[in-house]
Motif scaffolding. Structure first.
Motif, PDB file in Angstrom:
ATOM      1  N   TYR A  32       0.873  -1.157   0.000  1.00 42.51           N
ATOM      2  CA  TYR A  32       0.000   0.000   0.000  1.00 42.51           C
ATOM      3  C   TYR A  32       0.913   1.210   0.000  1.00 42.51           C
ATOM      4  O   TYR A  32       1.848   1.257   0.789  1.00 42.51           O
ATOM      5  N   LEU A  33       0.637   2.180  -0.858  1.00 38.66           N
ATOM      6  CA  LEU A  33       1.525   3.333  -0.910  1.00 38.66           C
ATOM      7  C   LEU A  33       1.520   4.064   0.425  1.00 38.66           C
ATOM      8  O   LEU A  33       2.548   4.534   0.877  1.00 38.66           O
ATOM      9  N   ALA A  34       0.337   4.124   1.055  1.00 42.29           N
ATOM     10  CA  ALA A  34       0.275   4.734   2.381  1.00 42.29           C
ATOM     11  C   ALA A  34      -0.828   4.083   3.205  1.00 42.29           C
ATOM     12  O   ALA A  34      -1.876   3.738   2.676  1.00 42.29           O
ATOM     13  N   VAL A  35      -0.555   3.904   4.495  1.00 35.19           N
ATOM     14  CA  VAL A  35      -1.559   3.435   5.441  1.00 35.19           C
ATOM     15  C   VAL A  35      -1.540   4.417   6.597  1.00 35.19           C
ATOM     16  O   VAL A  35      -0.476   4.785   7.081  1.00 35.19           O
ATOM     17  N   PHE A  45      -6.395   2.834   4.105  1.00 37.31           N
ATOM     18  CA  PHE A  45      -5.385   2.207   3.248  1.00 37.31           C
ATOM     19  C   PHE A  45      -5.434   2.888   1.888  1.00 37.31           C
ATOM     20  O   PHE A  45      -6.498   2.973   1.288  1.00 37.31           O
ATOM     21  N   HIS A  46      -4.297   3.355   1.415  1.00 41.25           N
ATOM     22  CA  HIS A  46      -4.234   4.005   0.103  1.00 41.25           C
ATOM     23  C   HIS A  46      -3.438   3.113  -0.848  1.00 41.25           C
ATOM     24  O   HIS A  46      -2.222   3.035  -0.761  1.00 41.25           O
ATOM     25  N   THR A  47      -4.187   2.465  -1.724  1.00 46.30           N
ATOM     26  CA  THR A  47      -3.513   1.514  -2.603  1.00 46.30           C
ATOM     27  C   THR A  47      -2.952   2.204  -3.849  1.00 46.30           C
ATOM     28  O   THR A  47      -3.422   3.261  -4.255  1.00 46.30           O
ATOM     29  N   LYS A 150      10.725   2.650  -8.750  1.00 47.18           N
ATOM     30  CA  LYS A 150      10.832   3.026  -7.341  1.00 47.18           C
ATOM     31  C   LYS A 150       9.856   4.149  -7.039  1.00 47.18           C
ATOM     32  O   LYS A 150       9.829   5.146  -7.744  1.00 47.18           O
ATOM     33  N   TRP A 151       9.043   3.974  -6.010  1.00 50.80           N
ATOM     34  CA  TRP A 151       8.059   4.986  -5.702  1.00 50.80           C
ATOM     35  C   TRP A 151       8.719   6.179  -5.004  1.00 50.80           C
ATOM     36  O   TRP A 151       9.685   6.011  -4.284  1.00 50.80           O
ATOM     37  N   ALA A 152       8.146   7.387  -5.251  1.00 55.05           N
ATOM     38  CA  ALA A 152       8.728   8.611  -4.700  1.00 55.05           C
ATOM     39  C   ALA A 152       8.129   8.892  -3.318  1.00 55.05           C
ATOM     40  O   ALA A 152       7.274   9.753  -3.173  1.00 55.05           O
ATOM     41  N   ASP A 213       0.813  -3.954   7.336  1.00 59.14           N
ATOM     42  CA  ASP A 213       1.049  -2.542   7.045  1.00 59.14           C
ATOM     43  C   ASP A 213       0.419  -1.621   8.089  1.00 59.14           C
ATOM     44  O   ASP A 213       0.863  -0.497   8.280  1.00 59.14           O
ATOM     45  N   LEU A 214      -0.618  -2.130   8.748  1.00 59.33           N
ATOM     46  CA  LEU A 214      -1.270  -1.332   9.781  1.00 59.33           C
ATOM     47  C   LEU A 214      -0.378  -1.218  11.022  1.00 59.33           C
ATOM     48  O   LEU A 214      -0.397  -0.206  11.725  1.00 59.33           O
TER      49      LEU A 214
END
Ligand SMILES: [Zn+2]
Length: 273
Positions: A32-35, A45-47, A150-152, A213-214
């Motif tokens: 997940y890009l952001a949790v 959860f931001h997928t 690669k994610w920023a 991830d949580l």
């Protein structure tokens, strides 16, 4: 109208524990890009499901063009690289906007990403089935490693930080040490809490089961709460961890080890599909 502006200016100029009443933690990662998690148990959860494959597609094209090395390939490379970068920036803008809007008057904790490369490194070797020694991962896995974009994450963090400030919240950095391996409920910290490095976090001490991830997001939220408590008691806000002094680092980690998540009584697994 004028009072609104002065109130906004006040938030921008003199943040105080009273103006930032809630706390949230953000964990970034490849799945997940952001949790996000608040200390009250809310999480989001931001997928990157619709975006990451596109970014990988551009990365694949980019690598092929780099190899070719002709002039027209180089020209095309510039176009492709720009698309890849803008795709990620656009996605980061949307995620950061959602996070900041969901947490008004909030201290948003972000992990200090100094060692993120180590953490998001792709797996090249795995343990042998009999447990002795290691072997290379499958060729399919190696191929997907090669093509991964690669994610920023640093960009995502900076977007969250400036949007938060404009919205009357603020972002702080917390130590990322063991955020994914420490049990938020009992504090037990071990690599064994992540069986097979899978989707589930299973505490080997209190047997709490959580989405992996949580766990990171909750630990970041707890550490952010600690920063807020220090701010209330000392009047000094520490916006990023002091990494220059080993003693301060050790003392901080001792305090982290005592953090406990208390509301979590339900065995339900948020986000597990
Ligand atoms: Zn535990």
């Amino acid at each position: 109208m004028k009072t609104v502006i002065t109130a906004k200016l006040k938030l921008l100029t003199s943040p105080a524990p009273e103006t930032h009443s809630s706390v949230a933690g953000v964990d970034v990662g490849v799945r997940y890009l952001a949790v996000t998690s608040t200390t009250k148990g809310d999480c989001t959860f931001h997928t990157g499901k619709s975006i990451v494959p596109k970014a990988n597609h551009y990365a694949r094209l980019r690598k092929r063009l780099q190899k070719k090395g002709t002039r027209s390939a180089t020209r095309r490379l510039v176009v492709i690289s720009g698309r890849e970068r803008r795709l990620k920036a656009d996605c980061n803008h949307r995620i950061s906007r959602r996070i900041v809007n969901a947490h008004p008057h909030c201290i948003i904790g972000l992990e200090d990403l100094t060692h993120i490369r180590e953490r998001t490194k792709r797996r090249t070797h795995k343990r042998k089935p009999n447990g002795k020694g290691t072997e290379r991962v499958s060729s399919k896995q190696r191929k997907s490693n090669r093509h991964a974009s690669k994610w920023a994450f640093a960009e995502l963090h900076s977007y969250i930080a400036y949007k938060a400030t404009l919205a009357g919240s603020m972002a702080v950095k917390v130590d990322a040490h063991y955020t994914s391996l420490a049990c938020p409920r009992c504090g037990y910290t071990s690599g064994a809490n992540r069986p097979n490095r899978g989707l589930l976090f299973v505490c080997q001490s209190c047997h709490a089961i959580l989405h992996a991830d949580l766990v990171g997001a909750r630990n970041v939220a707890l550490r952010t709460l600690l920063i807020r408590q220090d701010w209330m008691s000392t009047g000094v806000l520490e916006v990023s961890p002091d990494v220059s002094c080993d003693e301060a680092k050790a003392a901080r980690r001792l305090r982290y080890a005592e953090l406990r998540w208390s509301i979590d009584t339900s065995p339900r697994l948020p986000g597990v599909r």
